[in-house]
Design a protein around this motif. Structure first.
Motif, PDB file in Angstrom:
ATOM      1  N   ILE A 266       0.977  -1.356  -0.093  1.00 22.32           N
ATOM      2  CA  ILE A 266      -0.211   0.443  -0.166  1.00 22.32           C
ATOM      3  C   ILE A 266       0.899   1.269  -0.275  1.00 22.32           C
ATOM      4  O   ILE A 266       1.563   1.259   1.028  1.00 22.32           O
ATOM      5  CB  ILE A 266      -0.967   0.176   1.807  1.00 22.32           C
ATOM      6  CG1 ILE A 266      -1.974  -1.402   1.267  1.00 22.32           C
ATOM      7  CG2 ILE A 266      -2.122   1.460   1.250  1.00 22.32           C
ATOM      8  CD1 ILE A 266      -2.603  -1.085   2.760  1.00 22.32           C
ATOM      9  N   GLY A 267       0.949   2.078  -1.546  1.00 22.25           N
ATOM     10  CA  GLY A 267       2.178   3.103  -0.993  1.00 22.25           C
ATOM     11  C   GLY A 267       3.325   2.053  -1.259  1.00 22.25           C
ATOM     12  O   GLY A 267       4.181   1.465  -1.923  1.00 22.25           O
ATOM     13  N   PRO A 280       2.438   5.122   5.375  1.00 24.63           N
ATOM     14  CA  PRO A 280       1.501   4.998   6.144  1.00 24.63           C
ATOM     15  C   PRO A 280       0.377   3.983   5.093  1.00 24.63           C
ATOM     16  O   PRO A 280       0.657   3.968   4.073  1.00 24.63           O
ATOM     17  CB  PRO A 280       1.487   6.394   5.166  1.00 24.63           C
ATOM     18  CG  PRO A 280       2.347   6.717   4.290  1.00 24.63           C
ATOM     19  CD  PRO A 280       3.550   5.588   4.731  1.00 24.63           C
ATOM     20  N   VAL A 281      -0.936   3.976   5.861  1.00 26.72           N
ATOM     21  CA  VAL A 281      -2.012   3.565   5.229  1.00 26.72           C
ATOM     22  C   VAL A 281      -3.287   3.994   5.671  1.00 26.72           C
ATOM     23  O   VAL A 281      -3.123   4.863   6.471  1.00 26.72           O
ATOM     24  CB  VAL A 281      -1.956   1.862   5.436  1.00 26.72           C
ATOM     25  CG1 VAL A 281      -0.759   1.224   5.950  1.00 26.72           C
ATOM     26  CG2 VAL A 281      -2.113   2.060   7.533  1.00 26.72           C
ATOM     27  N   ALA A 288      -6.603  -2.796  10.180  1.00 22.65           N
ATOM     28  CA  ALA A 288      -5.990  -2.790  11.433  1.00 22.65           C
ATOM     29  C   ALA A 288      -5.411  -4.180  11.706  1.00 22.65           C
ATOM     30  O   ALA A 288      -4.639  -4.611  12.743  1.00 22.65           O
ATOM     31  CB  ALA A 288      -7.005  -2.428  12.902  1.00 22.65           C
ATOM     32  N   ALA A 289      -5.981  -4.712  11.210  1.00 20.63           N
ATOM     33  CA  ALA A 289      -5.304  -6.704  11.208  1.00 20.63           C
ATOM     34  C   ALA A 289      -4.360  -6.458  10.375  1.00 20.63           C
ATOM     35  O   ALA A 289      -2.799  -7.221  11.049  1.00 20.63           O
ATOM     36  CB  ALA A 289      -6.376  -7.906  10.293  1.00 20.63           C
ATOM     37  N   VAL A 356      -0.683   9.582  -1.598  1.00 17.83           N
ATOM     38  CA  VAL A 356       1.057   8.414  -0.035  1.00 17.83           C
ATOM     39  C   VAL A 356       0.213   7.145  -0.371  1.00 17.83           C
ATOM     40  O   VAL A 356       0.700   6.216  -0.450  1.00 17.83           O
ATOM     41  CB  VAL A 356       1.016   9.337   1.362  1.00 17.83           C
ATOM     42  CG1 VAL A 356       1.487  10.434   1.116  1.00 17.83           C
ATOM     43  CG2 VAL A 356      -0.730   8.923   2.252  1.00 17.83           C
ATOM     44  N   PHE A 357      -1.023   6.651  -0.728  1.00 12.71           N
ATOM     45  CA  PHE A 357      -1.492   5.347  -0.248  1.00 12.71           C
ATOM     46  C   PHE A 357      -1.401   4.541  -1.272  1.00 12.71           C
ATOM     47  O   PHE A 357      -2.368   3.398  -1.698  1.00 12.71           O
ATOM     48  CB  PHE A 357      -2.132   5.501  -0.085  1.00 12.71           C
ATOM     49  CG  PHE A 357      -3.140   6.193   1.587  1.00 12.71           C
ATOM     50  CD1 PHE A 357      -1.558   5.919   2.126  1.00 12.71           C
ATOM     51  CD2 PHE A 357      -4.036   6.670   1.463  1.00 12.71           C
ATOM     52  CE1 PHE A 357      -2.071   6.296   3.592  1.00 12.71           C
ATOM     53  CE2 PHE A 357      -3.803   7.660   3.020  1.00 12.71           C
ATOM     54  CZ  PHE A 357      -3.013   7.787   3.703  1.00 12.71           C
TER      55      PHE A 357
END
Length: 501
Positions: A266-267, A280-281, A288-289, A356-357
């Motif tokens: 992710i990014g 960053p997410v 959250a997992a 950024v993602f």
């Protein structure tokens, strides 16, 4: 009555009724239009629910219907463009619901029209796919190039046609015999491999879903905090919950890639069982997992695809008698699972604006190769050694040749020959006995006849003292009672009684 189709399937059903051309066109038109309208209405209803529960959102029927147009394209997996970038990371749950709707519509049309031939499925598939393609391209065209949300008409045309067409084919496949036509052209070993590959892909997906659920349970506190950061209102919470639900299949595919070992990104953040790079997410509760730091126990998830490969080998241990044929079935299963994983990874990731993602990437090629390897290596080993083996052919020992000078032994004769000779001797003996008995009977019979002739000759010779008595003979002939009188000694003539006989 039995009905034979062109693909060789015999069904015990009544011949379907004949429909006129106008009736067929009406049924196909209603089916295609109904699938489009119902899908559009479902998207509009969902947007209306979110708009009505949001805190600062204005609700209007026109606005909901207008906003439902790009939502309908997203449900058909058509990417959208914004001023800040492109939304290519599309949720898979709405696409699955649209395909389910089209599937039911196509199946219902095939049942109403009584279709049973593979070629008859073309009318249903083309009508539904054509309607969705035309509506999608029209919507993309009406959105224009100056609006806040845009779509390419050509991409919308082919995207809607592919999604609806695949669902329509699945709906009429069983009813029109498409499944039988495909499987009739595949040998039994490859057929077993296809089924095992589909089950392997399902098992890997289930393993990914299990890992995702376990991560959410262990990170439940983080999930609750992310829900509280959204504002706490019912409408906002419902919107976030629906967003997580829509992207849940995408998260399952990412977990599948994580279990196999390919991971995802992710990014700038990279997540994998053997590699973890921070970054960053999005603040989405579903994320959250994700693990916060690399740990040695995370690599234990690689045991799951190995176990699935062993199970595939065990399921194919009786697919064929020879080990090579069983390995070929395992290879077919591995290719099937690898291609399925490749398709899932291709549709689950995509671009996410220009922030950024961007992008969210699931390495489709690496995922397919690793899936192929996890199924092939343990599956081939297990199928090779656990399955039956053909019996080993042993060469017969050479038999020593008998010497021709030796006299044949009496014990070498077969029992059947002895029984035949004994029966022939017994029959000959019985014939001789019968002939002797017949000869004795003939001699006794001739002897009795000779004695009888002698007695007749003795009775016919007249004595010297005998005198013919014609009158007595005449009386004896005329009177039948004369024999009785002659037999009576009292009535007999005394003179005759003194004569010698």
């Amino acid at each position: 009555m039995q009905q034979t189709t062109s693909h060789g399937v015999v069904t015990d059903s009544v011949r379907p009724p004949e429909f006129s051309r106008a009736e067929r066109v009406r049924v196909l038109t209603m089916t295609a239009a109904g699938s489009v309208v119902i899908g559009y209405a479902g998207v509009a209803a969902l947007l209306a629910l979110i708009s009505s529960t949001a805190a600062h959102a204005s609700f209007s029927t026109t606005g909901v219907l207008t906003a439902a147009a790009p939502g309908w394209l997203v449900a058909h997996h058509v990417p959208l463009r914004f001023d800040g970038g492109q939304l290519g990371l599309l949720p898979l749950l709405p696409t699955a619901l649209v395909m389910l709707l089209v599937y039911r519509a196509a199946a219902g049309a095939a049942d109403r029209l009584g279709l049973f031939e593979p070629l008859q499925a073309r009318s249903v598939v083309f009508s539904i796919a054509g309607a969705h393609a035309v509506v999608g391209s029209v919507i993309a065209f009406l959105m224009g190039d100056e609006g806040p949300v845009r779509a390419t008409p050509a991409v919308a045309f082919f995207g809607c046609a592919v999604v609806s067409g695949l669902a329509a084919v699945a709906g009429v496949a069983q009813r029109c015999g498409l499944v039988e036509v495909v499987f009739e052209r595949i040998d039994p070993v490859a057929r077993r491999g296809l089924r095992a590959g589909a089950l392997a892909l399902f098992a890997l997906t289930a393993a990914g879903a299990l890992v995702l659920a376990l991560g959410l349970v262990l990170s439940w506190s983080t999930t609750a905090v992310l829900f509280d950061q959204t504002g706490g209102t019912i409408g906002t919470g419902l919107g976030i919950w629906l967003l997580c639900l829509a992207y849940l299949p995408n998260a399952v595919v990412g977990a599948l890639s994580y279990v196999v070992g390919a991971g995802f990104s992710i990014g700038t953040a990279v997540v994998g069982p053997l590699e973890l790079v921070g970054g960053p997410v999005p603040s989405v509760p579903l994320l959250a997992a994700l693990p916060e730091q690399q740990a040695a126990y995370l690599s234990l998830v690689l045991v799951l695809p190995g176990v699935i490969g062993v199970v595939v080998g065990l399921s194919l241990r009786d697919a064929a008698e020879t080990p090579r044929a069983r390995v070929r079935a395992v290879l077919v299963a591995a290719v099937t699972a690898g291609v399925g994983a490749l398709v899932l990874a291709a549709v689950a990731g995509g671009t996410l604006g220009g922030g950024v993602f961007n992008p969210v990437t699931i390495p489709a090629g690496l995922l397919a190769v690793l899936t192929f390897g996890w199924v092939t290596v343990p599956g081939a080993v297990v199928a090779w050694f656990s399955g039956p083996r053909p019996p080993r052919v042993v060469a017969p020992e050479p038999v020593a040749e008998e010497e021709p000078d030796e006299a044949p032994d009496e014990d070498d004769y077969d029992d059947e020959d002895d029984e035949v000779e004994y029966d022939e001797e017994a029959e000959e003996y019985e014939d001789e006995v019968e002939e002797e008995e017949d000869e004795e009977d003939d001699e006794e019979f001739d002897h009795d006849l000779d004695e009888y002739d002698d007695l007749e000759e003795f009775d016919d010779e007249p004595g010297e003292d005998d005198e013919p008595d014609d009158e007595a003979d005449a009386d004896s002939d005329d009177d039948p009672e004369s024999d009785d009188d002659a037999e009576d000694p009292e009535d007999a003539d005394p003179d005759l009684a003194d004569k010698p006989r």
